[in-house]
Design a protein around this motif. Structure first.
Motif, PDB file in Angstrom:
ATOM      1  N   ILE A 142       8.282 -20.799 -56.329  1.00  0.00           N
ATOM      2  CA  ILE A 142       8.251 -19.962 -57.534  1.00  0.00           C
ATOM      3  C   ILE A 142       9.662 -19.588 -57.972  1.00  0.00           C
ATOM      4  O   ILE A 142       9.993 -19.610 -59.168  1.00  0.00           O
ATOM      5  N   ASP A 143      10.514 -19.243 -57.014  1.00  0.00           N
ATOM      6  CA  ASP A 143      11.881 -18.868 -57.348  1.00  0.00           C
ATOM      7  C   ASP A 143      12.617 -20.020 -58.038  1.00  0.00           C
ATOM      8  O   ASP A 143      13.321 -19.823 -59.037  1.00  0.00           O
ATOM      9  N   ASP A 144      12.428 -21.223 -57.507  1.00  0.00           N
ATOM     10  CA  ASP A 144      13.047 -22.401 -58.118  1.00  0.00           C
ATOM     11  C   ASP A 144      12.463 -22.666 -59.499  1.00  0.00           C
ATOM     12  O   ASP A 144      13.180 -23.086 -60.422  1.00  0.00           O
ATOM     13  N   GLN A 145      11.168 -22.457 -59.650  1.00  0.00           N
ATOM     14  CA  GLN A 145      10.514 -22.680 -60.943  1.00  0.00           C
ATOM     15  C   GLN A 145      11.083 -21.750 -62.013  1.00  0.00           C
ATOM     16  O   GLN A 145      11.283 -22.162 -63.161  1.00  0.00           O
ATOM     17  N   ILE A 146      11.345 -20.514 -61.648  1.00  0.00           N
ATOM     18  CA  ILE A 146      11.865 -19.542 -62.611  1.00  0.00           C
ATOM     19  C   ILE A 146      13.234 -19.959 -63.123  1.00  0.00           C
ATOM     20  O   ILE A 146      13.505 -19.937 -64.325  1.00  0.00           O
ATOM     21  N   GLY A 147      14.106 -20.338 -62.200  1.00  0.00           N
ATOM     22  CA  GLY A 147      15.446 -20.740 -62.605  1.00  0.00           C
ATOM     23  C   GLY A 147      16.139 -19.660 -63.423  1.00  0.00           C
ATOM     24  O   GLY A 147      16.180 -18.493 -63.037  1.00  0.00           O
ATOM     25  N   ASP A 148      16.657 -20.045 -64.592  1.00  0.00           N
ATOM     26  CA  ASP A 148      17.364 -19.111 -65.462  1.00  0.00           C
ATOM     27  C   ASP A 148      16.460 -18.457 -66.504  1.00  0.00           C
ATOM     28  O   ASP A 148      16.942 -17.749 -67.398  1.00  0.00           O
ATOM     29  N   ASN A 149      15.156 -18.686 -66.412  1.00  0.00           N
ATOM     30  CA  ASN A 149      14.232 -18.100 -67.394  1.00  0.00           C
ATOM     31  C   ASN A 149      14.291 -16.577 -67.369  1.00  0.00           C
ATOM     32  O   ASN A 149      14.460 -15.963 -66.305  1.00  0.00           O
ATOM     33  N   GLN A 150      14.099 -15.982 -68.530  1.00  0.00           N
ATOM     34  CA  GLN A 150      14.008 -14.525 -68.595  1.00  0.00           C
ATOM     35  C   GLN A 150      12.733 -14.045 -67.922  1.00  0.00           C
ATOM     36  O   GLN A 150      12.731 -13.047 -67.194  1.00  0.00           O
TER      37      GLN A 150
END
Length: 210
Positions: A142-150
């Motif tokens: 999940i952390d990787d999926q979020i990346g730089d997304n707000q």
């Protein structure tokens, strides 16, 4: 008017926060997640597993937190808490909810209820350790999926951000589970979600204790 079978510390808190975001009237029906405490008979009629949340309305009922989330977002599109069918983010929204339900929550089950996955009491510590490792693996995804997304799906706040916050409140590093601080992107979104009025209301007791 919705009715929500509810217990503090359970996934029903996420459903309640979603109802607050939608602005729909609802009534809480107190239940429990304690292993040895009885559930309301009405709840068991609707969900023989004995789990919450269970949601009812005039002409229906359902259980399973992720399914309830999808249902409420579709029933109340004016709340804009989920991408529509033609939205490019729709696939990621559905994928993430199911991943939370099937993978992350399953890892919590292993960690908190190892007896459900072990043949003998002697095997329970092994199941718990595997659950804790799996928690670290799934939260990293999940952390990787979020990346730089707000937000989890991009620039738009959605129901999956509420679901993420709910799940982070279950993490307990004293039990060998990872800390939310290990996942910078998850922590960033959780810290943003906690500022919302719905979360401040539903999690008031937990936030005051923290």
């Amino acid at each position: 008017m919705y009715k929500l079978f509810y217990s503090a510390g359970s996934a029903a808190m996420g459903t309640r926060a979603l109802l607050e975001e939608i602005g729909a009237p609802y009534e809480l029906i107190q239940s429990t997640i304690a292993k040895n405490e009885p559930r309301p008979p009405e709840q068991l009629e609707l969900n023989p597993n004995g789990w919450v949340p269970v949601l009812t309305w005039d002409d229906g009922s359902m259980y399973e937190g992720a399914a309830i989330t999808m249902f409420l977002c579709e029933r109340h599109p004016e709340a804009q808490l989920a991408p529509g069918p033609s939205d490019a983010a729709r696939a990621l929204y559905l994928q993430t909810l199911v991943y939370f339900s099937n993978s992350v929550q399953n890892a919590f089950q292993l960690s908190y209820y190892p007896e459900r996955f072990a043949d003998t009491k002697a095997d329970e510590p092994s199941a718990k350790r595997r659950g804790n490792r799996r928690l670290r693996e799934t939260w990293q995804v999940i952390d990787d999926q979020i990346g730089d997304n707000q937000w989890l799906l991009g620039d738009q706040f959605s129901a999956v951000d509420i679901y993420l916050f709910m799940l982070t409140t279950w993490l307990d590093s004293s039990l060998g589970q990872p800390s939310v601080n290990e996942f910078a992107n998850v922590r960033r979104i959780a810290n943003a979600v906690v500022m919302r009025k719905s979360i401040q209301l539903v999690y008031a007791e937990e936030l005051n204790e923290a």
